[in-house]
Write an enzyme that holds these catalytic residues in place. Sequence first.
Site, short mmCIF file in Angstrom:
data_model
loop_
_atom_site.label_atom_id
_atom_site.label_comp_id
_atom_site.label_asym_id
_atom_site.label_seq_id
_atom_site.Cartn_x
_atom_site.Cartn_y
_atom_site.Cartn_z
N SER B 123 -6.17 -2.25 -15.09
CA SER B 123 -5.92 -2.43 -16.51
C SER B 123 -4.94 -3.58 -16.73
O SER B 123 -4.12 -3.90 -15.86
CB SER B 123 -5.30 -1.14 -17.06
N TYR B 147 1.60 4.31 -16.38
CA TYR B 147 0.17 4.03 -16.21
C TYR B 147 -0.04 2.67 -15.54
O TYR B 147 -0.79 2.54 -14.57
CB TYR B 147 -0.49 4.07 -17.58
#
Lengths: 322, 322
Positions: B123, B147
């Site tokens: 990501s 994350y």
Amino acid sequence: MRVLILGGGGMVGQKLAHKLEAEGLDGTPVQLTLHDIAFPEGGAGTDRRMGNLSVAAEGAALAAERFDLIYFLASIVSGEAEINFDLGWQTNLWPMWHFLEALRAQHRATRGEYVPRVVFTSSIAVFGGPYPDKIGDEFLTSPQTSYGAQKASCELLVQDFSRKGFIDGMSLRLPTICVRPGKANLAASSFFSAIIREPLDGMEAVLPVPDTVRHWHASPKSAAGFLTHAAGLDTAKLDGRRALNLPGISCTVAEQIEALRDVAGNNVVALIKPQPDAAVAKIVEGWPRNFAPDRAKALGFKAENTFREIIDVYVAEDLPGR
Amino acid sequence: MRVLILGGGGMVGQKLAHKLEAEGLDGTPVQLTLHDIAFPEGGAGTDRRMGNLSVAAEGAALAAERFDLIYFLASIVSGEAEINFDLGWQTNLWPMWHFLEALRAQHRATRGEYVPRVVFTSSIAVFGGPYPDKIGDEFLTSPQTSYGAQKASCELLVQDFSRKGFIDGMSLRLPTICVRPGKANLAASSFFSAIIREPLDGMEAVLPVPDTVRHWHASPKSAAGFLTHAAGLDTAKLDGRRALNLPGISCTVAEQIEALRDVAGNNVVALIKPQPDAAVAKIVEGWPRNFAPDRAKALGFKAENTFREIIDVYVAEDLPGR
């Protein structure tokens, strides 16, 4: 102030311990605990704990002592981590995770009061080529060794645990430390020290790479200086980027050799025996050659200015028989 | 060719599975297995395995089936990983480690013959500000969320296991996927989709940030396209840097809204209700705004050219009632 050095039996750990014993931190004496799998005879540190951080319970027991400042230097070297994939990850990454988790448990147990300063010794091995002429502070980490990947992974943990406020950590990407006293180790960079150290001791040293190879160095004394400087740093100034490229000296092997000639003359230099080793040359080809460590300089980290100074440090501090 | 999608029940997993079922890979039919903790009713995939990758033995059992191509999409989203630190690391990092170790065991059991292609969905959350106007392919990863740190850690594992030849992997740093069909999720980026999706469905949507916010998007269709393109990529062309920034569209929320007006008119746009949320705005402020993904483009990865195209994809593929 109570200080723990994980990996306190190693070369940098001992340099740091000697410095802390002699100077304290900012003039304040420290109470020092060293942990490692082995310790040199004599040397620094009276509170020595022999053990293995790979055993999570050992790290947890140390964490429970709630040291104010923790240096995380424990690691196996690059060559060993490359030969033994399992041992590398099991030694260079998982103990960090378990130890940080143990510190977080202490943070929780004190309702957030305990937030230790953690200083982790990372490495320029987190980088992978191709490189710009000088690696800047915003250059990507794309390690090309398991050792580098493990160090980069630990940096991510230190940053995230710090961001969440469980610890107040930072990662210092040490230059190759040169001149290492003592014996050669399994690091592929070992020859950078050997070609200075062995000739000064009257022994031959093998040079496995062309003398045009350029690399990035700092002395063990500078390494200890980086670590004590990090202890007092205002980490708010890191702006959330808690891994730092440190200052060092960029020079070619030929320049190293000329500095040795200045210090010790032709007969000593003659003890360096070129013996090309394609495998070592290939590894070293992938290493950083030069940096522009602007952030670390602005934060007050200092290294030598010439390779001659690096040799002078070795002669003053570590030359056998001195 | 036998293909496994870990996280095959999720939105991107389902898009990918539909595409693979419809088109195969390079025209060749694939035999598809999906693994996830839950699956939508109906949807893609006939060989569905319900389970939890956090149980290392489950990953090991899947690895033992020696799939030719493995997509690793399983993950909890950014908002959830930020709220639940433990769950984030336990879900987004450790299963990757255990699964890669299980693949390595298969590699060893076949004396090195089994080297699966592994495609991991990373990501743009691996990045942290401040940013240049456009983030280049050599910009540092310094995540400012758990994350992002977990995704960056997985990238390091994928790269090192690949470098050693145990797998042939790569990490694709997906742009924010927009317009996500279905319900809002816990991702802090959820509103980017909601402000298009809900009004098109006749419902109000909250806009928690100023419309000057600029961000980086690609459609679910592009995501599936990235993933199938990665399956056939010559990984030698990655030159050892196995994490890629992908193409996308950089636009402001205002530009998103104007694109929606073009497609659906003023009455639909009127359903977007600005309702500033300082917490969300602060998170989004730290996100990348624009990229120059030269490597991925040169390697043939393609996304939309305008945000209007992204809306058109949603209307064509996912608008309820179509």
